[in-house]
Design an enzyme around this catalytic site. Structure first.
Site, short mmCIF file in Angstrom:
data_model
loop_
_atom_site.label_atom_id
_atom_site.label_comp_id
_atom_site.label_asym_id
_atom_site.label_seq_id
_atom_site.Cartn_x
_atom_site.Cartn_y
_atom_site.Cartn_z
N GLU A 125 0.80 -1.23 0.00
CA GLU A 125 0.00 0.00 0.00
C GLU A 125 0.83 1.27 0.00
OE1 GLU A 125 -0.87 -2.69 1.76
OE2 GLU A 125 -2.81 -3.18 0.87
N HIS B 13 -11.22 -5.63 9.25
CA HIS B 13 -11.70 -5.34 7.89
C HIS B 13 -13.04 -4.63 7.87
CE1 HIS B 13 -8.45 -7.85 6.57
NE2 HIS B 13 -8.84 -7.86 5.32
#
Lengths: 323, 320
Positions: A60, A129
């Site tokens: 990322e 998540h």
């Protein structure tokens, strides 16, 4: 006017902007060959090719860092984070680079960058998540943070974001992807940084955005059965925050409930209620009430998870409390 | 390299040295604030490296950036004014010592989070590749930056996408006060390039011409489209990590030993020994550099502070 899903609206916005401007390109994990882990970029790879729809390693910091660097050269990257929970792995690049480079070098660098990230709970994905950390990002001057609640706003705001010369974090909610709504045809643009009234009313002001809009609309329907007309103000953009319509509505209703999916502490509700007290204290007839996620890491078990997330019934109860 | 260019490199190195010596004094006098990291001892690296680039090649570096700024062609006046936080500074007084950049000279900063600019460098290179330009992005970083994840993510991405980046590790052997062998699994940093399938070379960073030659070759290799490359340039900083460094981690004798290889002294000996310049000609260059630094200090001192009404300028490009 077409009735399409939020997913289609987001997809259309990117497709049209990529057709319009060859400098717009997409990078992210599984955006290309796979077609997007939420199928938002389905068909893009075949149409635009691998140079403009770039699959990345699972890295990322590299995704956001490379997006920033390419934006500095004049490209208009749309960097997709598979979920906003992975933004923490790129936090330095979002906070220390994207939000600061224009200012820190005296305006020399321009970053026409969009980071798309999907968040939200309610899908039994467990604590790592399922987060709604929008307020964290809205804390930083230099970023624009947008989170739409309708397909029309999703399309219009994403197109505006892609054309913006400032870095934009565009936060989507996965449980809204299938929501349908009317979207105007043609080159539809919604200006960044404008709150809007999604439902007119006179008895109470509900301030919300994104998933909170869906929850609040359901609550408003319930309340209407008892003759209570809630006015719903959709922030749409958390930074810049357009507080004007909130204050205007509050001066009319003198009562407010703020609804967000994220945690209550230090959240959007804290900011908005504070601004109401600062700017409309003389109009306060009842304490402003916040409806938000309970202060736990979201559990996997469905019943537990739902009990931690804000529900329409919570909004109804909050409204009855302030009336 | 012709004589004029050789002498220009000498001038640049002396200018960096004098400018930073002057900066250190101004820091002690309270006229420069914040953190300041001196490049003294490492001048041959930025000078040789950047002399080897073409105008379309981008340079990006870490926070020890005054020398790089000078090598990229930013006038000493604007560097000194930025150190003093003045409105005439290259970043209009908003960046300070660690954040200098000049887009017009293809210098992309001056970045203060260790390793964070490496992914940006990959993006700069992607910009050139995407547009079909033949520029190479030269990304400088210390050996300390090779232990953070950003380094590995960026090198991997640059190789996977065949990006035109020259990764340049300035190995000055200490990350702040921690010696390279205490922080890195391999103290020969170029070995890390192996893991990403990149060609690499170790270079003597106290010899400006050795740096130049290696850089020239590496930059043109990258430009040919073969993908990223790495140079590990061995160097040494004569001063502390920053202005507030007690230097408990190294012995005075070690510093002294390296000072015998002072890159300015080494180059001086080369120029006079090979009859490229007389000692007198070099002394004239030194006098000129000193005078230019003096002018830069006067310029910075006389420059206005940024107006408080400009506080909010450049937070966003567009009105919000």
């Amino acid at each position: 006017m077409a009735r399409i899903t939020m997913r289609e609206a987001i997809s259309q916005a990117m497709w049209e902007e990529m057709e319009r401007d060859p400098n717009v390109f997409i990078l992210g994990e599984e955006v290309g060959v796979w077609g997007g882990s939420y199928a938002v970029t389905k068909g893009f790879y075949d149409h635009f090719g691998g140079e403009r729809v770039r699959d990345t390693p699972i890295a990322e910091a590299a995704i956001i860092g490379a997006a920033i660097g390419s934006a500095m050269t004049g490209l208009r990257p749309i960097a997709e984070l598979m979920t906003i929970n992975f933004a923490f792995s790129a936090m330095d690049h979002i906070v220390n680079e994207a939000a600061k480079l224009h200012y820190m070098f005296g305006g020399q660098f321009v970053l026409p960058l969009v980071i798309r990230a999907v968040g939200g709970g309610g899908r039994q994905l467990g604590a790592t998540h399922s987060q709604t950390p929008d307020a964290i990002f809205a804390h930083f001057p230099g970023l624009k943070v947008i989170s739409p609640g309708t397909p029309a706003d999703a399309k219009g705001l994403l197109k505006a974001s892609i054309r913006s010369n400032d870095p934009v974090l565009f936060i989507e909610n996965a449980t809204l992807y299938q929501v349908r709504g009317e979207v105007p045809d043609g080159d539809y643009i919604v200006p960044i940084g404008k709150s809007t009234i999604q439902r007119p009313g006179k008895d109470v002001t509900i301030v919300t955005y994104s998933k909170g809009l869906e929850i609040s609309m359901k609550a408003a329907e319930e309340l209407a059965k008892d003759g209570i007309e809630a006015e719903i103000v959709d922030l749409r953009s958390l930074r810049p925050l357009d507080i004007g319509p909130v204050i205007e509505s509050f001066k009319k209703t003198n009562r407010a409930v703020i609804v967000e999916e994220g945690w209550k502490s230090y959240g959007v509700g804290a900011e908005v209620s504070s601004r109401i007290y600062e700017q409309a204290f003389d109009y306060v007839d009842a304490p402003v009430v916040r409806v938000a996620q309970k202060e736990v890491p979201l559990p996997y078990n469905r019943a537990l998870e739902q009990s931690a997330l804000p529900q329409p019934a919570d909004v109804v109860a909050a409204v009855r409390e302030v009336l | 390299m012709d004589k004029a260019k050789l002498l220009d490199l000498y001038y640049q190195m002396v200018l960096i040295r004098r400018l930073e010596e002057s900066g250190a004094e101004l820091y002690q006098a309270g006229k420069i604030g914040g953190f300041m990291h001196l490049y003294i001892g490492q001048e041959a690296v930025s000078t040789g490296l950047i002399a080897a680039r073409q105008p379309q090649d981008r340079v990006i570096t870490a926070y020890r950036d005054h020398g790089v700024a000078i090598s990229c062609g930013i006038p000493a006046n604007q560097v000194m004014a930025e150190l003093m936080g003045k409105s005439t500074g290259i970043s209009k007084g908003r960046g300070g010592s660690m954040h200098m950049a000049d887009v017009t000279r293809n210098f992309w900063g001056g970045h203060a989070i260790v390793g964070a600019h490496l992914p940006l460098a990959a993006g700069l290179a992607l910009g050139d590749k995407y547009a079909g330009r033949d520029g190479v992005t030269i990304c400088m970083f210390g050996e300390g930056a090779t232990n953070i994840g950003f380094f590995h993510e960026a090198l991997n991405l640059s190789k996977v996408w065949t990006l035109p980046v020259l990764w340049v590790c300035e190995n000055n052997m200490y990350g702040m006060g921690t010696a390279v062998e205490r922080a890195s699994a391999v103290s020969e940093i170029q070995q890390k390039a192996e893991g990403y399938g990149m060609a690499h070379e170790r270079v003597d960073g106290m010899d400006v011409l050795a740096v130049y030659e290696a850089a020239k070759k590496a930059i043109e290799t990258v430009r040919s489209g073969s993908g990223p490359n790495m140079l590990e340039i061995m160097t040494y900083r004569f001063r502390g990590h920053s202005m507030g460094d007690p230097e408990r981690y190294r012995k005075r004798e070690e510093v002294k030993k390296w000072e015998e290889h002072d890159p300015i002294g080494v180059f001086h000996a080369f120029l006079t020994g090979n009859k490229k310049a007389t000692a007198k000609a070099l002394e004239e260059i030194e006098t000129r550099a000193k005078a230019d630094v003096q002018k830069a200090v006067e310029f910075a001192e006389a420059s206005p502070e940024p107006g408080l009404d400009t506080l909010f300028n450049h937070v966003y490009v567009e009105e919000v």
